[in-house]
Design a protein around this motif. Sequence first.
Motif, PDB file in Angstrom:
ATOM      1  N   VAL A  26      13.243  82.705   2.803  1.00 17.97           N
ATOM      2  CA  VAL A  26      12.417  81.494   2.789  1.00 17.97           C
ATOM      3  C   VAL A  26      11.048  81.723   2.157  1.00 17.97           C
ATOM      4  O   VAL A  26      10.591  82.850   2.003  1.00 17.97           O
ATOM      5  CB  VAL A  26      12.215  80.941   4.222  1.00 17.97           C
ATOM      6  CG1 VAL A  26      13.530  80.553   4.846  1.00 17.97           C
ATOM      7  CG2 VAL A  26      11.489  81.939   5.092  1.00 17.97           C
ATOM      8  N   SER A  27      10.398  80.623   1.848  1.00 15.52           N
ATOM      9  CA  SER A  27       9.043  80.601   1.311  1.00 15.52           C
ATOM     10  C   SER A  27       8.050  80.681   2.469  1.00 15.52           C
ATOM     11  O   SER A  27       8.113  79.879   3.400  1.00 15.52           O
ATOM     12  CB  SER A  27       8.844  79.293   0.543  1.00 15.52           C
ATOM     13  OG  SER A  27       7.490  78.932   0.477  1.00 15.52           O
ATOM     14  N   THR A  28       7.108  81.623   2.409  1.00 11.61           N
ATOM     15  CA  THR A  28       6.113  81.721   3.481  1.00 11.61           C
ATOM     16  C   THR A  28       5.159  80.528   3.471  1.00 11.61           C
ATOM     17  O   THR A  28       4.640  80.145   4.513  1.00 11.61           O
ATOM     18  CB  THR A  28       5.318  83.035   3.399  1.00 11.61           C
ATOM     19  OG1 THR A  28       4.687  83.133   2.126  1.00 11.61           O
ATOM     20  CG2 THR A  28       6.214  84.230   3.640  1.00 11.61           C
ATOM     21  N   ALA A  29       4.959  79.917   2.320  1.00  8.93           N
ATOM     22  CA  ALA A  29       4.105  78.724   2.259  1.00  8.93           C
ATOM     23  C   ALA A  29       4.782  77.557   2.975  1.00  8.93           C
ATOM     24  O   ALA A  29       4.137  76.796   3.698  1.00  8.93           O
ATOM     25  CB  ALA A  29       3.800  78.349   0.813  1.00  8.93           C
ATOM     26  N   LYS A  36      -1.196  76.683   1.482  1.00  9.27           N
ATOM     27  CA  LYS A  36      -0.886  76.022   0.213  1.00  9.27           C
ATOM     28  C   LYS A  36      -2.159  75.808  -0.606  1.00  9.27           C
ATOM     29  O   LYS A  36      -2.123  75.855  -1.830  1.00  9.27           O
ATOM     30  CB  LYS A  36      -0.177  74.691   0.461  1.00  9.27           C
ATOM     31  CG  LYS A  36       1.221  74.883   0.999  1.00  9.27           C
ATOM     32  CD  LYS A  36       1.907  73.550   1.256  1.00  9.27           C
ATOM     33  CE  LYS A  36       3.291  73.763   1.824  1.00  9.27           C
ATOM     34  NZ  LYS A  36       3.965  72.494   2.117  1.00  9.27           N
ATOM     35  N   ASP A  37      -3.278  75.589   0.083  1.00  9.50           N
ATOM     36  CA  ASP A  37      -4.558  75.419  -0.629  1.00  9.50           C
ATOM     37  C   ASP A  37      -4.961  76.705  -1.353  1.00  9.50           C
ATOM     38  O   ASP A  37      -5.479  76.651  -2.472  1.00  9.50           O
ATOM     39  CB  ASP A  37      -5.664  74.995   0.339  1.00  9.50           C
ATOM     40  CG  ASP A  37      -5.471  73.582   0.851  1.00  9.50           C
ATOM     41  OD1 ASP A  37      -4.850  72.759   0.126  1.00  9.50           O
ATOM     42  OD2 ASP A  37      -5.923  73.292   1.975  1.00  9.50           O
ATOM     43  N   LEU A  38      -4.722  77.855  -0.720  1.00  9.25           N
ATOM     44  CA  LEU A  38      -5.035  79.123  -1.379  1.00  9.25           C
ATOM     45  C   LEU A  38      -4.116  79.365  -2.572  1.00  9.25           C
ATOM     46  O   LEU A  38      -4.543  79.915  -3.590  1.00  9.25           O
ATOM     47  CB  LEU A  38      -4.935  80.286  -0.393  1.00  9.25           C
ATOM     48  CG  LEU A  38      -6.015  80.361   0.679  1.00  9.25           C
ATOM     49  CD1 LEU A  38      -5.740  81.507   1.639  1.00  9.25           C
ATOM     50  CD2 LEU A  38      -7.391  80.502   0.045  1.00  9.25           C
ATOM     51  N   LYS A  40      -2.832  76.962  -4.414  1.00  6.10           N
ATOM     52  CA  LYS A  40      -3.314  76.027  -5.441  1.00  6.10           C
ATOM     53  C   LYS A  40      -4.536  76.574  -6.163  1.00  6.10           C
ATOM     54  O   LYS A  40      -4.690  76.395  -7.373  1.00  6.10           O
ATOM     55  CB  LYS A  40      -3.648  74.669  -4.822  1.00  6.10           C
ATOM     56  CG  LYS A  40      -2.440  73.876  -4.407  1.00  6.10           C
ATOM     57  CD  LYS A  40      -2.852  72.587  -3.726  1.00  6.10           C
ATOM     58  CE  LYS A  40      -1.657  71.863  -3.150  1.00  6.10           C
ATOM     59  NZ  LYS A  40      -2.049  70.659  -2.406  1.00  6.10           N
ATOM     60  N   SER A  41      -5.413  77.255  -5.420  1.00  4.86           N
ATOM     61  CA  SER A  41      -6.631  77.790  -6.028  1.00  4.86           C
ATOM     62  C   SER A  41      -6.388  79.126  -6.736  1.00  4.86           C
ATOM     63  O   SER A  41      -7.300  79.645  -7.377  1.00  4.86           O
ATOM     64  CB  SER A  41      -7.718  77.962  -4.968  1.00  4.86           C
ATOM     65  OG  SER A  41      -7.382  78.991  -4.071  1.00  4.86           O
ATOM     66  N   GLY A  42      -5.205  79.682  -6.611  1.00  6.40           N
ATOM     67  CA  GLY A  42      -4.885  80.950  -7.272  1.00  6.40           C
ATOM     68  C   GLY A  42      -5.293  82.181  -6.483  1.00  6.40           C
ATOM     69  O   GLY A  42      -5.213  83.300  -6.987  1.00  6.40           O
ATOM     70  N   LYS A  43      -5.739  82.002  -5.242  1.00  3.32           N
ATOM     71  CA  LYS A  43      -6.182  83.134  -4.430  1.00  3.32           C
ATOM     72  C   LYS A  43      -5.056  83.760  -3.611  1.00  3.32           C
ATOM     73  O   LYS A  43      -5.261  84.776  -2.956  1.00  3.32           O
ATOM     74  CB  LYS A  43      -7.307  82.692  -3.493  1.00  3.32           C
ATOM     75  CG  LYS A  43      -8.548  82.271  -4.254  1.00  3.32           C
ATOM     76  CD  LYS A  43      -9.624  81.809  -3.312  1.00  3.32           C
ATOM     77  CE  LYS A  43     -10.846  81.356  -4.116  1.00  3.32           C
ATOM     78  NZ  LYS A  43     -11.865  80.768  -3.268  1.00  3.32           N
ATOM     79  N   ALA A  44      -3.895  83.126  -3.618  1.00  2.00           N
ATOM     80  CA  ALA A  44      -2.745  83.649  -2.883  1.00  2.00           C
ATOM     81  C   ALA A  44      -1.471  83.289  -3.637  1.00  2.00           C
ATOM     82  O   ALA A  44      -1.486  82.425  -4.513  1.00  2.00           O
ATOM     83  CB  ALA A  44      -2.702  83.062  -1.474  1.00  2.00           C
ATOM     84  N   TYR A  80       7.249  77.580  -3.239  1.00  3.26           N
ATOM     85  CA  TYR A  80       6.171  76.616  -3.422  1.00  3.26           C
ATOM     86  C   TYR A  80       5.433  76.939  -4.697  1.00  3.26           C
ATOM     87  O   TYR A  80       4.970  78.063  -4.900  1.00  3.26           O
ATOM     88  CB  TYR A  80       5.195  76.673  -2.237  1.00  3.26           C
ATOM     89  CG  TYR A  80       4.085  75.670  -2.324  1.00  3.26           C
ATOM     90  CD1 TYR A  80       4.303  74.348  -1.967  1.00  3.26           C
ATOM     91  CD2 TYR A  80       2.830  76.012  -2.788  1.00  3.26           C
ATOM     92  CE1 TYR A  80       3.291  73.397  -2.057  1.00  3.26           C
ATOM     93  CE2 TYR A  80       1.811  75.088  -2.878  1.00  3.26           C
ATOM     94  CZ  TYR A  80       2.057  73.789  -2.515  1.00  3.26           C
ATOM     95  OH  TYR A  80       1.057  72.849  -2.610  1.00  3.26           O
ATOM     96  N   GLU A  81       5.351  75.955  -5.599  1.00  2.57           N
ATOM     97  CA  GLU A  81       4.663  76.145  -6.869  1.00  2.57           C
ATOM     98  C   GLU A  81       3.728  74.987  -7.121  1.00  2.57           C
ATOM     99  O   GLU A  81       3.996  73.855  -6.729  1.00  2.57           O
ATOM    100  CB  GLU A  81       5.673  76.239  -8.008  1.00  2.57           C
ATOM    101  CG  GLU A  81       6.568  77.439  -7.919  1.00  2.57           C
ATOM    102  CD  GLU A  81       7.574  77.502  -9.041  1.00  2.57           C
ATOM    103  OE1 GLU A  81       7.861  78.635  -9.456  1.00  2.57           O
ATOM    104  OE2 GLU A  81       8.048  76.469  -9.511  1.00  2.57           O
ATOM    105  N   VAL A  82       2.633  75.297  -7.797  1.00  4.21           N
ATOM    106  CA  VAL A  82       1.659  74.281  -8.157  1.00  4.21           C
ATOM    107  C   VAL A  82       2.012  73.743  -9.549  1.00  4.21           C
ATOM    108  O   VAL A  82       2.196  74.515 -10.479  1.00  4.21           O
ATOM    109  CB  VAL A  82       0.225  74.870  -8.166  1.00  4.21           C
ATOM    110  CG1 VAL A  82      -0.790  73.823  -8.579  1.00  4.21           C
ATOM    111  CG2 VAL A  82      -0.101  75.457  -6.802  1.00  4.21           C
ATOM    112  N   LYS A  83       2.137  72.454  -9.652  1.00  3.35           N
ATOM    113  CA  LYS A  83       2.438  71.826 -10.952  1.00  3.35           C
ATOM    114  C   LYS A  83       1.143  71.628 -11.725  1.00  3.35           C
ATOM    115  O   LYS A  83       0.134  71.250 -11.173  1.00  3.35           O
ATOM    116  CB  LYS A  83       3.121  70.464 -10.755  1.00  3.35           C
ATOM    117  CG  LYS A  83       4.377  70.524  -9.945  1.00  3.35           C
ATOM    118  CD  LYS A  83       5.537  70.980 -10.774  1.00  3.35           C
ATOM    119  CE  LYS A  83       6.835  70.770 -10.052  1.00  3.35           C
ATOM    120  NZ  LYS A  83       7.517  71.928  -9.613  1.00  3.35           N
ATOM    121  N   GLY A  84       1.209  71.869 -13.011  1.00  6.13           N
ATOM    122  CA  GLY A  84       0.056  71.553 -13.831  1.00  6.13           C
ATOM    123  C   GLY A  84      -0.600  72.712 -14.351  1.00  6.13           C
ATOM    124  O   GLY A  84      -1.163  73.312 -14.966  1.00  6.13           O
TER     125      GLY A  84
END
Length: 84
Positions: A26-29, A36-38, A40-44, A80-84
């Motif tokens: 599974v995905s830990t996010a 998920k915010d981290l 999105k910001s690229g810190k995790a 979990y992936e950030v689009k864009g």
Amino acid sequence: MTDDDKFNLKIFEREYDQAYEAVLNVSTARLGETSKDLIKSGKAVDLRRNIQVFVGKTEEECKRWVRANMERLKKYNTKYEVKG
């Protein structure tokens, strides 16, 4: 399709009590263990881990549970992936 995109669920018998367990990668996010915010910001990054999702008396009982809960299991299995 990468290895992260594959639905990775295994059902096997436990030696110590002869019960069957379903284990999913599974995905830990999606579990809430990674923010998920981290991500999105690229810190995790979203990591993967195996968790036990069901224990039954028979292999068939595990398979029935997996079929009944497939949509939810697919969601937790999706990275979990950030689009864009």
